[in-house]
Design an enzyme around this catalytic site. Structure first.
Site, PDB file in Angstrom:
ATOM      1  N   GLU A 180      -1.984   0.759  19.914  1.00  0.00           N
ATOM      2  CA  GLU A 180      -2.659   1.005  21.189  1.00  0.00           C
ATOM      3  C   GLU A 180      -2.011   0.142  22.291  1.00  0.00           C
ATOM      4  OE1 GLU A 180      -6.811   0.435  20.799  1.00  0.00           O
ATOM      5  OE2 GLU A 180      -7.237   1.100  22.848  1.00  0.00           O
ATOM      6  N   ARG A 206      -5.388  -3.555   2.028  1.00  0.00           N
ATOM      7  CA  ARG A 206      -6.385  -2.870   1.175  1.00  0.00           C
ATOM      8  C   ARG A 206      -5.766  -1.717   0.380  1.00  0.00           C
ATOM      9  NH1 ARG A 206      -8.888  -4.523   5.806  1.00  0.00           N
ATOM     10  NH2 ARG A 206      -8.205  -2.607   6.790  1.00  0.00           N
TER      11      ARG A 206
HETATM   12  P1  AMP Z   1      -4.103   3.709  11.929  1.00  0.00           P
HETATM   13  O1  AMP Z   1      -2.649   3.387  12.000  1.00  0.00           O
HETATM   14  O2  AMP Z   1      -4.739   3.788  13.286  1.00  0.00           O
HETATM   15  O3  AMP Z   1      -4.374   4.949  11.101  1.00  0.00           O
HETATM   16  O4  AMP Z   1      -4.818   2.476  11.229  1.00  0.00           O
HETATM   17  C1  AMP Z   1      -4.790   2.387   9.875  1.00  0.00           C
HETATM   18  C2  AMP Z   1      -4.884   0.979   9.370  1.00  0.00           C
HETATM   19  O5  AMP Z   1      -5.767   0.152  10.123  1.00  0.00           O
HETATM   20  C3  AMP Z   1      -5.446   1.038   7.967  1.00  0.00           C
HETATM   21  O6  AMP Z   1      -4.650   0.189   7.142  1.00  0.00           O
HETATM   22  C4  AMP Z   1      -6.868   0.570   8.066  1.00  0.00           C
HETATM   23  O7  AMP Z   1      -7.148  -0.319   7.028  1.00  0.00           O
HETATM   24  C5  AMP Z   1      -6.982  -0.116   9.418  1.00  0.00           C
HETATM   25  N1  AMP Z   1      -8.099   0.420  10.253  1.00  0.00           N
HETATM   26  C6  AMP Z   1      -7.961   1.059  11.438  1.00  0.00           C
HETATM   27  N2  AMP Z   1      -9.151   1.406  11.960  1.00  0.00           N
HETATM   28  C7  AMP Z   1     -10.081   0.988  11.076  1.00  0.00           C
HETATM   29  C8  AMP Z   1     -11.513   1.068  11.017  1.00  0.00           C
HETATM   30  N3  AMP Z   1     -12.253   1.643  11.976  1.00  0.00           N
HETATM   31  N4  AMP Z   1     -12.134   0.548   9.931  1.00  0.00           N
HETATM   32  C9  AMP Z   1     -11.413  -0.037   8.940  1.00  0.00           C
HETATM   33  N5  AMP Z   1     -10.079  -0.151   8.945  1.00  0.00           N
HETATM   34  C10 AMP Z   1      -9.395   0.358   9.995  1.00  0.00           C
END
Ligand code: AMP
Length: 171
Positions: A96, A59
């Site tokens: 995780e 995205r």
């Molecule tokens: P993070 O590494 O945990 O910050 O996860 C970021 C990536 O995972 C991004 O590219 C988001 O598109 C996706 N992502 C993680 N959690 C969500 C959520 N609750 N809703 C939508 N996309 C998420």
């Protein structure tokens, strides 16, 4: 709260139980809200002399590519391991459960390039942190990191520190 939030849909238990997924496809579908996101980001960075917008699969490609055209900057993709065709540099980061690997072409950014890193959303910040380190490892100047949505309660901003973060909508 921004009118944009009406176009972000909560999907419970996706992609797994306990996660509330922020679905931005309604925001992208609506021409006014998609343009508004682009306008806000353009206003934020139009003076920043950005050479390249680096977008994160998948995205981040949509938001980042539209912005790159407007900023008259180039666009560079960061992708999950194994998708990019040429020689790559990699970064492994913790999830995780287990680890993941992101890649960028070895010749994508060079020393002193002014880079804006873009994704749709920051959750824990692990993905963006790894991408920021990948860009910085090439000697490029990471001007800012921009996302549409910040899930503040997951403290991704802290994980990114000392890298900066700009977000349009905060939950
Ligand atoms: P993070 O590494 O945990 O910050 O996860 C970021 C990536 O995972 C991004 O590219 C988001 O598109 C996706 N992502 C993680 N959690 C969500 C959520 N609750 N809703 C939508 N996309 C998420």
């Amino acid at each position: 709260m921004s009118v944009l939030t009406k176009y972000i849909r909560d999907i419970k238990d996706f992609p797994k139980k306990g996660i509330v997924f922020k679905d931005i496809t309604p925001l992208l579908k609506n021409p006014q809200t998609f343009a508004e996101v682009n306008r806000i980001l353009f206003e934020q960075y139009k003076q920043s002399k950005i050479d390249y917008v680096v977008g994160i699969e998948s995205r981040g490609f949509i938001i980042g590519a539209a912005l790159a055209v407007q900023l008259k900057a180039g666009f560079i993709p960061i992708r999950k391991k194994g998708k990019l065709p040429y020689k790559t540099i990699q970064k492994t980061y913790d999830l995780e459960y287990g680890t993941d690997i992101i890649e960028m072409h070895v010749d994508a950014v060079k020393k002193n390039d002014r880079v804006l890193l873009v994704d749709d959303l920051i959750a824990t910040g692990g993905t963006l942190r790894a991408c920021a380190e990948l860009v910085a490892s090439q000697g490029a100047e990471l001007v800012d990191i921009a996302v549409v949505v910040e899930l503040e309660f997951l403290k991704g901003r802290k994980t990114l520190n000392p890298y900066p973060l700009y977000s349009i909508i905060k939950y």
